[in-house]
Design a protein around this motif. Structure first.
Motif, PDB file in Angstrom:
ATOM      1  N   CYS A  30       0.839  -1.208   0.000  1.00 36.14           N
ATOM      2  CA  CYS A  30       0.000   0.000   0.000  1.00 36.14           C
ATOM      3  C   CYS A  30       0.869   1.250   0.000  1.00 36.14           C
ATOM      4  CB  CYS A  30      -0.899  -0.015   1.234  1.00 36.14           C
ATOM      5  SG  CYS A  30      -1.844   1.508   1.437  1.00 36.14           S
ATOM      6  N   PRO A  31       0.695   2.135  -1.003  1.00 34.92           N
ATOM      7  CA  PRO A  31       1.549   3.318  -1.090  1.00 34.92           C
ATOM      8  C   PRO A  31       1.248   4.368  -0.025  1.00 34.92           C
ATOM      9  CG  PRO A  31      -0.149   3.422  -2.785  1.00 34.92           C
ATOM     10  CD  PRO A  31      -0.280   2.076  -2.118  1.00 34.92           C
ATOM     11  N   VAL A  32       0.119   4.203   0.674  1.00 34.68           N
ATOM     12  CA  VAL A  32      -0.257   5.224   1.650  1.00 34.68           C
ATOM     13  C   VAL A  32      -0.098   4.736   3.091  1.00 34.68           C
ATOM     14  CG1 VAL A  32      -1.887   7.099   1.973  1.00 34.68           C
ATOM     15  CG2 VAL A  32      -2.034   5.763  -0.080  1.00 34.68           C
ATOM     16  N   SER A  33       0.456   3.526   3.266  1.00 35.36           N
ATOM     17  CA  SER A  33       0.665   2.992   4.626  1.00 35.36           C
ATOM     18  C   SER A  33       1.364   3.999   5.530  1.00 35.36           C
ATOM     19  CB  SER A  33       1.515   1.721   4.573  1.00 35.36           C
ATOM     20  OG  SER A  33       0.711   0.600   4.333  1.00 35.36           O
ATOM     21  N   ALA A  89       1.112   7.016   5.914  1.00 39.13           N
ATOM     22  CA  ALA A  89       0.284   8.075   6.497  1.00 39.13           C
ATOM     23  C   ALA A  89      -0.938   7.546   7.233  1.00 39.13           C
ATOM     24  CB  ALA A  89      -0.153   9.047   5.404  1.00 39.13           C
ATOM     25  N   MET A  90      -1.182   6.237   7.126  1.00 38.46           N
ATOM     26  CA  MET A  90      -2.382   5.688   7.766  1.00 38.46           C
ATOM     27  C   MET A  90      -2.150   5.443   9.251  1.00 38.46           C
ATOM     28  SD  MET A  90      -3.901   2.927   5.044  1.00 38.46           S
ATOM     29  CE  MET A  90      -4.565   3.420   3.451  1.00 38.46           C
ATOM     30  N   GLU A  91      -3.122   5.799  10.066  1.00 39.22           N
ATOM     31  CA  GLU A  91      -2.992   5.541  11.502  1.00 39.22           C
ATOM     32  C   GLU A  91      -3.020   4.040  11.769  1.00 39.22           C
ATOM     33  OE1 GLU A  91      -4.830   9.841  12.669  1.00 39.22           O
ATOM     34  OE2 GLU A  91      -6.159   8.117  12.730  1.00 39.22           O
ATOM     35  N   SER A 129      -7.603   3.768  -3.555  1.00 38.13           N
ATOM     36  CA  SER A 129      -8.187   2.752  -4.442  1.00 38.13           C
ATOM     37  C   SER A 129      -7.242   2.371  -5.582  1.00 38.13           C
ATOM     38  CB  SER A 129      -9.537   3.224  -5.021  1.00 38.13           C
ATOM     39  OG  SER A 129     -10.429   3.511  -3.985  1.00 38.13           O
ATOM     40  N   CYS A 130      -5.978   2.215  -5.261  1.00 32.61           N
ATOM     41  CA  CYS A 130      -4.984   1.914  -6.295  1.00 32.61           C
ATOM     42  C   CYS A 130      -4.940   0.422  -6.632  1.00 32.61           C
ATOM     43  CB  CYS A 130      -3.607   2.367  -5.843  1.00 32.61           C
ATOM     44  SG  CYS A 130      -2.953   1.370  -4.495  1.00 32.61           S
ATOM     45  N   LEU A 131      -5.524  -0.401  -5.743  1.00 32.35           N
ATOM     46  CA  LEU A 131      -5.628  -1.852  -5.936  1.00 32.35           C
ATOM     47  C   LEU A 131      -4.301  -2.620  -5.862  1.00 32.35           C
ATOM     48  CD1 LEU A 131      -8.557  -1.148  -6.625  1.00 32.35           C
ATOM     49  CD2 LEU A 131      -8.444  -2.801  -8.470  1.00 32.35           C
ATOM     50  N   GLN A 132      -3.276  -1.986  -5.310  1.00 30.15           N
ATOM     51  CA  GLN A 132      -2.039  -2.740  -5.084  1.00 30.15           C
ATOM     52  C   GLN A 132      -2.293  -3.867  -4.081  1.00 30.15           C
ATOM     53  OE1 GLN A 132       0.504  -2.557  -6.825  1.00 30.15           O
ATOM     54  NE2 GLN A 132       1.257  -0.485  -7.223  1.00 30.15           N
ATOM     55  N   CYS A 133      -3.131  -3.602  -3.084  1.00 30.33           N
ATOM     56  CA  CYS A 133      -3.412  -4.622  -2.071  1.00 30.33           C
ATOM     57  C   CYS A 133      -4.127  -5.817  -2.708  1.00 30.33           C
ATOM     58  CB  CYS A 133      -4.260  -4.023  -0.950  1.00 30.33           C
ATOM     59  SG  CYS A 133      -5.710  -3.122  -1.532  1.00 30.33           S
ATOM     60  N   GLN A 134      -5.097  -5.517  -3.540  1.00 25.99           N
ATOM     61  CA  GLN A 134      -5.862  -6.573  -4.219  1.00 25.99           C
ATOM     62  C   GLN A 134      -4.952  -7.411  -5.105  1.00 25.99           C
ATOM     63  OE1 GLN A 134      -6.530  -6.476  -7.686  1.00 25.99           O
ATOM     64  NE2 GLN A 134      -8.162  -7.994  -7.876  1.00 25.99           N
ATOM     65  N   PRO A 193      -8.881  -5.999  -0.327  1.00 35.21           N
ATOM     66  CA  PRO A 193      -8.962  -5.000   0.750  1.00 35.21           C
ATOM     67  C   PRO A 193      -9.482  -3.645   0.275  1.00 35.21           C
ATOM     68  CG  PRO A 193      -6.861  -6.162   0.833  1.00 35.21           C
ATOM     69  CD  PRO A 193      -7.511  -6.537  -0.464  1.00 35.21           C
ATOM     70  N   SER A 194      -9.328  -3.336  -1.016  1.00 32.89           N
ATOM     71  CA  SER A 194      -9.826  -2.037  -1.488  1.00 32.89           C
ATOM     72  C   SER A 194     -11.348  -1.966  -1.327  1.00 32.89           C
ATOM     73  CB  SER A 194      -9.421  -1.797  -2.945  1.00 32.89           C
ATOM     74  OG  SER A 194     -10.217  -2.548  -3.841  1.00 32.89           O
ATOM     75  N   LYS A 195     -12.006  -3.114  -1.418  1.00 31.55           N
ATOM     76  CA  LYS A 195     -13.461  -3.133  -1.234  1.00 31.55           C
ATOM     77  C   LYS A 195     -13.830  -2.942   0.237  1.00 31.55           C
ATOM     78  CE  LYS A 195     -14.627  -5.754  -5.332  1.00 31.55           C
ATOM     79  NZ  LYS A 195     -15.005  -7.041  -5.924  1.00 31.55           N
ATOM     80  N   VAL A 196     -12.976  -3.460   1.123  1.00 30.85           N
ATOM     81  CA  VAL A 196     -13.222  -3.275   2.552  1.00 30.85           C
ATOM     82  C   VAL A 196     -13.098  -1.786   2.894  1.00 30.85           C
ATOM     83  CG1 VAL A 196     -12.439  -3.871   4.874  1.00 30.85           C
ATOM     84  CG2 VAL A 196     -12.398  -5.602   3.050  1.00 30.85           C
ATOM     85  N   MET A 197     -12.072  -1.149   2.343  1.00 27.89           N
ATOM     86  CA  MET A 197     -11.896   0.289   2.581  1.00 27.89           C
ATOM     87  C   MET A 197     -13.088   1.075   2.044  1.00 27.89           C
ATOM     88  SD  MET A 197      -9.231   0.662   4.322  1.00 27.89           S
ATOM     89  CE  MET A 197      -7.512   1.125   4.459  1.00 27.89           C
ATOM     90  N   GLU A 198     -13.545   0.703   0.880  1.00 25.85           N
ATOM     91  CA  GLU A 198     -14.706   1.408   0.295  1.00 25.85           C
ATOM     92  C   GLU A 198     -15.955   1.186   1.155  1.00 25.85           C
ATOM     93  OE1 GLU A 198     -14.716   3.138  -2.915  1.00 25.85           O
ATOM     94  OE2 GLU A 198     -16.620   2.634  -3.879  1.00 25.85           O
TER      95      GLU A 198
HETATM   96  S1  SF4 Z   1      -6.381   0.295  -2.550  1.00 27.48           S
HETATM   97 FE1  SF4 Z   1      -5.239  -0.942  -1.058  1.00 27.48          FE
HETATM   98  S2  SF4 Z   1      -3.076  -0.547  -1.491  1.00 27.48           S
HETATM   99 FE2  SF4 Z   1      -4.269   1.083  -2.488  1.00 27.48          FE
HETATM  100  S3  SF4 Z   1      -4.348   2.757  -0.977  1.00 27.48           S
HETATM  101 FE3  SF4 Z   1      -6.190   1.503  -0.669  1.00 27.48          FE
HETATM  102  S4  SF4 Z   1      -5.597   0.060   0.927  1.00 27.48           S
HETATM  103 FE4  SF4 Z   1      -3.700   0.903   0.121  1.00 27.48          FE
END
Ligand code: SF4
Ligand code: SF4
Lengths: 296, 135
Positions: free
Chosen positions: B39-42, B44-46, B75-80, B89-94
């Motif tokens: 994840c490119p934003v890890s 900055a994430m709490e 929503s970059c989908l690197q995690c997926q 995981p992008s769906k969980v975040m959404e």
């Molecule tokens: S889609 Fe996944 S990898 Fe991309 S920013 Fe969200 S949680 Fe991180």
């Protein structure tokens, strides 16, 4: 002259006009008319990730239905449109229950028949790189151009424009028109996307990393397929210039502007003058376009 | 950040709600951390995305909804792309964003959108930003 249905999307009619116009002109020279859909609406910019957000599928489905009416194929330039339309089309093809809800709502019977193509695919598969090579009129002097894919051309894998981990289409295109393509580590990393609206710090960091990665691999310019990537890549550099005194910049152009240059379109017609980071000095230094004295 | 686990605040209804909204089966996640690593934003994430999933599995609604993580996800989908268990995981975040927005919690008020942004930015940024962060 053959013709292919074309979906510009909201941004290409306004802030990214240079992207739209350079594509239309270039394709015209290649014997293909980009025929704008008679009727279209915004695709929604991002594919609705949660499955019960069915309403988010109706906008893109309507675009797909218009494309089907126009002949069955639709070409896009913007990476966001490409991704949203192609993912939605997969749902309409494969997910019977959501398809039924969308069709009932729209009063249609669409089942994913349309084919979504990015303009890079149109050039590779419909025109052919060999044919394109023959049409090149201006020598781009192996200008070292970083092929920046970003997220939405590559992920998820099911809609990737080329191999999602090791794509070549963008580099091959650049080589064909006479650039020296730079394959760089961050070519598939995110620019920060919609966080442009809420969190400049994160955007500056993500886009800054893309620019730095391209620079480290010797790029003289970055080519993109997305107006939002364009915006973020430029803005992060402006930020760096203002805040940190960093002076090494890397201009950004749409891939169609480079295509237009290679096909011999006059530089005045390619909107090279509206950028935050002026691309012309890099082109002049290489002798690709003529040097002119400009007021600072 | 200090992590305290216990039965206090445990909420299976929350886990069910997130699974329903995201369409993902969170019991598949074995906490390998690949998603957070890619994840490119890890930075900055709490709470990084793999731990967000863990807290949801444990029903820790408040911990998850108070963290900035879902609002920073691009929503970059690197995690997926990297999850060895084919979880998205992008769906969980959404799903978490949507649950929060429905409760009236949003990270940016319109008034905070930077000056001149709406005039200069590509529409797609505004449309995507509205959908992910405001509406
Ligand atoms: S889609 Fe996944 S990898 Fe991309 S920013 Fe969200 S949680 Fe991180
Ligand atoms: S990569 Fe998949 S299995 Fe591993 S921690 Fe992330 S969600 Fe869980």
């Amino acid at each position: 002259m053959t013709s292919i249905p074309y979906y510009p999307g909201c941004t290409l009619n306004t802030v990214a006009k240079g992207f739209d116009q350079s594509a239309r002109q270039s394709l015209q020279l290649l014997g293909v008319e980009l025929a704008e859909l008679a009727q279209w609406n915004c695709c929604g910019a991002c594919y609705p990730l949660t499955p019960n957000n069915v309403i988010g599928l109706t906008g893109p489905t309507n675009v797909l239905i218009q494309s089907q009416k126009a002949g069955g194929t639709v070409s896009t330039l913007c990476s966001f449109c490409y991704n949203t339309l192609k993912r939605t089309n997969l749902v309409m093809k494969e997910d019977v229950s959501r398809r039924t809800v969308v069709n009932d709502f729209l009063g249609t019977t669409y089942e994913g028949e349309a084919e979504v193509l990015h303009l890079l695919e149109v050039i590779r598969d419909r025109i052919g790189f060999a044919e394109l090579k023959k049409r090149v009129k201006r020598d781009l002097k192996k200008l070292r151009v970083a092929a920046y894919y970003g997220c939405t051309l590559l992920r998820p894998k099911a809609v990737a424009i080329d191999g999602s981990e090791s794509p070549r289409i963008f580099e091959d295109f650049l080589e064909t028109i006479g650039c020296g393509a730079v394959e760089f580590p961050n070519r598939g990393e995110c620019c920060g996307a919609h966080l442009a609206m809420s969190n400049e710090e994160v955007v500056v960091r993500l886009s800054g990393a893309v620019v730095a990665s391209a620079q480290a691999f010797g790029a003289e310019l970055i080519a993109t397929t997305c107006p939002l990537c364009f915006f973020n890549l430029e803005r992060s550099q402006k930020h760096a210039l203002e805040e940190t005194g960093e002076t090494a910049t890397l201009p950004v152009l749409y891939f169609t502007q480079l295509l237009g240059l290679a096909l011999g379109i006059a530089e005045e017609e390619l909107s090279l003058d509206g950028n935050l980071v002026d691309p012309r000095p890099a082109l002049e230094a290489k002798g690709i376009v003529e040097c002119v004295v400009r007021e600072a | 950040m200090k992590i305290a686990l216990g039965t206090v605040g445990l909420d299976n209804a929350f886990l069910e709600q997130v699974e329903r909204e995201s369409g993902e089966d969170l019991s598949r996640c074995y906490q390998c951390g690949n998603c957070s690593g890619s994840c490119p934003v890890s930075f900055a994430m709490e709470i990084p995305v793999s731990q967000v999933i863990r807290f949801v599995q444990l029903g820790q609604e408040q911990t998850v909804l108070q963290a900035n993580s879902m609002w920073l996800c691009v929503s970059c989908l690197q995690c997926q792309a990297r999850c060895p268990k084919c979880l998205d995981p992008s769906k969980v975040m959404e799903a978490l964003r949507r649950l929060s927005l429905r409760q009236g919690k949003r990270p940016v008020a319109l008034a905070q959108v930077p000056d001149g942004f709406l005039e200069r930015s590509p529409q797609q940024a505004v449309v995507a930003g509205f959908r992910k962060l405001i509406a």
